[in-house]
Motif scaffolding. Structure first.
Motif, mmCIF file in Angstrom:
data_model
loop_
_atom_site.group_PDB
_atom_site.id
_atom_site.type_symbol
_atom_site.label_atom_id
_atom_site.label_comp_id
_atom_site.label_asym_id
_atom_site.label_seq_id
_atom_site.Cartn_x
_atom_site.Cartn_y
_atom_site.Cartn_z
ATOM 1 N N PRO A 1 0.556 -1.241 0.021
ATOM 2 C CA PRO A 1 0.182 -0.135 0.167
ATOM 3 C C PRO A 1 0.908 1.206 -0.121
ATOM 4 C CG PRO A 1 0.286 -0.705 2.242
ATOM 5 C CD PRO A 1 1.027 -1.776 1.300
ATOM 6 N N ALA A 2 0.128 2.313 -0.298
ATOM 7 C CA ALA A 2 0.687 3.679 -0.266
ATOM 8 C C ALA A 2 0.068 4.725 0.647
ATOM 9 C CB ALA A 2 1.333 4.223 -1.531
ATOM 10 N N PHE A 3 0.349 5.555 0.997
ATOM 11 C CA PHE A 3 -0.420 6.775 1.728
ATOM 12 C C PHE A 3 -0.129 8.044 0.671
ATOM 13 C CE2 PHE A 3 -0.971 10.436 4.447
ATOM 14 C CZ PHE A 3 -1.915 10.602 4.731
ATOM 15 N N LEU A 4 -1.319 8.900 0.247
ATOM 16 C CA LEU A 4 -1.122 10.197 -0.343
ATOM 17 C C LEU A 4 -1.595 11.163 0.610
ATOM 18 C CD1 LEU A 4 -2.697 9.185 -3.799
ATOM 19 C CD2 LEU A 4 -0.286 9.134 -3.068
ATOM 20 N N GLY A 5 -0.809 12.194 1.104
ATOM 21 C CA GLY A 5 -1.165 13.080 1.803
ATOM 22 C C GLY A 5 -0.007 13.811 2.561
ATOM 23 N N VAL B 1 -6.609 17.486 -7.558
ATOM 24 C CA VAL B 1 -6.627 16.063 -8.382
ATOM 25 C C VAL B 1 -5.391 16.120 -9.234
ATOM 26 C CG1 VAL B 1 -7.569 15.326 -10.499
ATOM 27 C CG2 VAL B 1 -9.246 16.074 -8.582
ATOM 28 N N ASN B 2 -4.868 17.177 -9.736
ATOM 29 C CA ASN B 2 -3.524 16.977 -10.355
ATOM 30 C C ASN B 2 -2.514 16.701 -9.540
ATOM 31 O OD1 ASN B 2 -4.284 17.749 -12.962
ATOM 32 N ND2 ASN B 2 -4.088 19.875 -12.608
ATOM 33 N N ALA B 3 -2.285 17.099 -8.329
ATOM 34 C CA ALA B 3 -1.425 16.891 -7.069
ATOM 35 C C ALA B 3 -1.475 15.356 -6.964
ATOM 36 C CB ALA B 3 -1.571 17.558 -6.032
ATOM 37 N N GLY B 4 -2.513 14.625 -6.903
ATOM 38 C CA GLY B 4 -2.708 13.301 -6.575
ATOM 39 C C GLY B 4 -2.161 12.523 -7.826
ATOM 40 N N ASP C 1 -0.303 -2.014 -4.756
ATOM 41 C CA ASP C 1 -1.398 -2.552 -5.357
ATOM 42 C C ASP C 1 -2.677 -1.838 -4.147
ATOM 43 O OD1 ASP C 1 -1.093 -3.688 -2.686
ATOM 44 O OD2 ASP C 1 -0.959 -5.636 -3.189
ATOM 45 N N ALA C 2 -2.501 -0.840 -3.460
ATOM 46 C CA ALA C 2 -3.424 -0.109 -2.592
ATOM 47 C C ALA C 2 -3.063 1.057 -2.449
ATOM 48 C CB ALA C 2 -3.648 -0.857 -1.445
ATOM 49 N N LEU C 3 -3.925 2.102 -2.554
ATOM 50 C CA LEU C 3 -3.665 3.485 -2.350
ATOM 51 C C LEU C 3 -4.628 4.206 -1.304
ATOM 52 C CD1 LEU C 3 -2.843 4.925 -6.021
ATOM 53 C CD2 LEU C 3 -1.213 4.606 -4.205
ATOM 54 N N PHE C 4 -4.186 4.844 -0.243
ATOM 55 C CA PHE C 4 -5.140 5.484 0.550
ATOM 56 C C PHE C 4 -4.898 6.862 0.572
ATOM 57 C CE2 PHE C 4 -5.760 6.905 5.368
ATOM 58 C CZ PHE C 4 -7.133 7.221 4.927
ATOM 59 N N ALA C 5 -5.762 7.554 0.117
ATOM 60 C CA ALA C 5 -5.502 9.020 0.066
ATOM 61 C C ALA C 5 -6.263 9.931 1.061
ATOM 62 C CB ALA C 5 -6.056 9.612 -1.423
ATOM 63 N N ALA C 6 -5.531 11.021 1.272
ATOM 64 C CA ALA C 6 -6.015 11.641 2.732
ATOM 65 C C ALA C 6 -7.169 12.954 2.288
ATOM 66 C CB ALA C 6 -4.948 12.599 3.316
ATOM 67 N N SER C 7 -7.664 12.589 1.042
ATOM 68 C CA SER C 7 -8.750 13.356 0.596
ATOM 69 C C SER C 7 -9.329 12.947 -0.614
ATOM 70 C CB SER C 7 -8.617 14.865 0.302
ATOM 71 O OG SER C 7 -7.788 14.919 -0.985
ATOM 72 N N ASP C 8 -10.746 12.886 -1.190
ATOM 73 C CA ASP C 8 -11.095 12.407 -2.109
ATOM 74 C C ASP C 8 -10.618 12.970 -3.585
ATOM 75 O OD1 ASP C 8 -12.832 10.934 -0.869
ATOM 76 O OD2 ASP C 8 -14.749 11.977 -1.181
ATOM 77 N N LEU C 9 -10.312 14.357 -3.572
ATOM 78 C CA LEU C 9 -9.625 14.886 -4.510
ATOM 79 C C LEU C 9 -8.295 14.221 -5.024
ATOM 80 C CD1 LEU C 9 -10.276 18.672 -4.264
ATOM 81 C CD2 LEU C 9 -11.400 17.093 -5.875
ATOM 82 N N LEU C 10 -7.428 13.799 -3.995
ATOM 83 C CA LEU C 10 -6.294 13.256 -4.283
ATOM 84 C C LEU C 10 -6.620 11.793 -4.652
ATOM 85 C CD1 LEU C 10 -4.098 14.098 -0.928
ATOM 86 C CD2 LEU C 10 -3.848 14.889 -3.229
ATOM 87 N N ALA D 1 -5.331 10.205 -8.225
ATOM 88 C CA ALA D 1 -4.545 8.855 -8.147
ATOM 89 C C ALA D 1 -5.386 7.874 -9.102
ATOM 90 C CB ALA D 1 -4.760 8.297 -6.894
ATOM 91 N N ILE D 2 -6.702 7.639 -9.269
ATOM 92 C CA ILE D 2 -7.060 6.697 -10.296
ATOM 93 C C ILE D 2 -6.971 7.191 -11.661
ATOM 94 C CG2 ILE D 2 -9.468 5.884 -10.742
ATOM 95 C CD1 ILE D 2 -10.497 6.308 -8.091
ATOM 96 N N ARG D 3 -7.000 8.435 -11.649
ATOM 97 C CA ARG D 3 -6.645 9.119 -13.247
ATOM 98 C C ARG D 3 -5.373 8.535 -13.594
ATOM 99 N NH1 ARG D 3 -6.488 15.147 -14.093
ATOM 100 N NH2 ARG D 3 -4.283 14.956 -13.483
ATOM 101 N N ALA D 4 -4.258 8.669 -12.830
ATOM 102 C CA ALA D 4 -2.910 8.395 -12.933
ATOM 103 C C ALA D 4 -3.045 6.822 -13.227
ATOM 104 C CB ALA D 4 -1.827 8.781 -12.155
ATOM 105 N N LEU D 5 -3.425 5.922 -12.345
ATOM 106 C CA LEU D 5 -3.466 4.558 -12.731
ATOM 107 C C LEU D 5 -4.047 4.327 -13.718
ATOM 108 C CD1 LEU D 5 -4.727 3.763 -9.063
ATOM 109 C CD2 LEU D 5 -2.337 3.246 -9.995
#
Length: 319
Positions: free
Chosen positions: A175-179, A214-217, A232-241, A245-249
């Motif tokens: 997993p990874a954490f975005l924030g 969104v762009n930062a994510g 294989d897993a991303l936990f983002a600290a906000s929905d925008l992030l 993240a989904i866009r980049a994936l």
């Protein structure tokens, strides 16, 4: 006011309360007194009352964010918080002054009886700035970060733990954490996430994230996949992030949720209607706004107020 009280057959304080629409007077009596006041051409002198009370009957609400096209003030944060604050304060005779830190302590802000700060800021810089204004203050943010201030916040650690538990249940192990953990709320989410994963011997990746957009994510995830392609897993600290993240994936040819599971935070309408609908940690902004208003009112009245944490829960959708 005394004359109106004699005509209406009530006390002067009842007239005062009725004319400022206090809930302490029932609706029928309020309307009868207001009608008598109209007949006699009487209007309630708010300025005189405030001068007598040595109060402005105003609470300044300071939003600690710089609005952008990607991150607007029309989102649940801060709009739902403002809704709860305004609902509670206006029904008890207070006016709400909405402002930001961009202009500093303006004269009308300095005249406010108290301040509600929405967001502590990176490294609590916003909180320290507002504290210098010398007004009673209540803060929305990370409760664990400052014991000397009255803070209302969500159980961010529990939110992070819920995300980790979900990933473990799905069999995810990278997993990874975005924030940005410089912000107290994000730091609490990371702490809960990391502590729960640590029970299973898993250490999450924590890529650098420039902002809350969104762009930062998307940028953070593109950089992350260069170093950790097996995430294989991303936990983002906000929905925008999370949406970024989904866009980049998708741009990298990864399927969500088949290849990578994603969980956001805030449970926003945007996340719920995104394709695929975003799994997210929910926090109750409206109830939090009501609590913030009640606590600042208590401080203004010289009564005790303590920090409080609201519960969070995970809303599982398609990601």
């Amino acid at each position: 006011m005394a004359d109106l009280a004699k005509v209406a057959g009530v006390s002067a304080i009842t007239v005062s309360r009725a004319l400022r629409e206090s809930p302490l007077v029932n609706a029928e009596t309020r309307e009868r007194i207001r009608e008598i006041a109209r007949q006699y051409g009487y209007s309630f002198n708010v300025s005189a009352r405030n001068l007598r009370l040595r109060r402005s009957m105003t609470v300044a609400v300071v939003v600690e964010m710089k609005p952008t096209l990607e991150r607007q003030m029309s989102g649940p944060y801060p709009l739902d918080l403002l809704g709860g604050i305004t609902q509670e304060l206006t029904t008890t005779g207070y006016s709400v002054l909405l402002t930001s830190l961009q202009g500093g302590a303006l004269p009308n802000v300095q005249a406010a009886d108290g301040v509600i700060l929405l967001g502590q800021g990176a490294n609590e810089d916003a909180m320290h700035e507002v504290q210098r204004w010398g007004r009673p203050m209540v803060v929305w943010g990370a409760v664990s970060r400052h014991e000397s201030q009255v803070v209302v916040g969500s159980d961010n650690r529990r939110g992070g733990a819920l995300a980790a538990e979900r990933f473990i249940a799905l069999g995810r192990s990278r997993p990874a954490f975005l924030g940005d953990p410089a912000h107290g709320e994000f730091a609490e989410r990371l702490e809960g996430f990391t502590a729960t994963l640590g029970k299973y011997g898993i250490v999450p990746a924590t890529p650098s994230v420039a902002s809350f957009t969104v762009n930062a994510g998307a940028e953070a995830v593109h950089a992350l996949l260069e170093k950790h392609p097996q995430v294989d897993a991303l936990f983002a600290a906000s929905d925008l992030l999370a949406i970024g993240a989904i866009r980049a994936l998708i741009e990298r040819g990864r399927r969500v949720p088949e290849d990578v599971s994603v969980i956001g935070y805030d449970d926003t309408p945007l996340g719920a209607t995104y394709v695929p609908p975003l799994s997210s940690v929910h926090q109750n902004f409206v109830d939090a706004g009501v609590l913030l208003a009640r606590k600042i009112r208590a401080l203004i009245d010289g009564e005790p107020a303590v920090s409080e944490t609201l519960s969070t829960h995970l809303v599982v959708r398609a990601t």
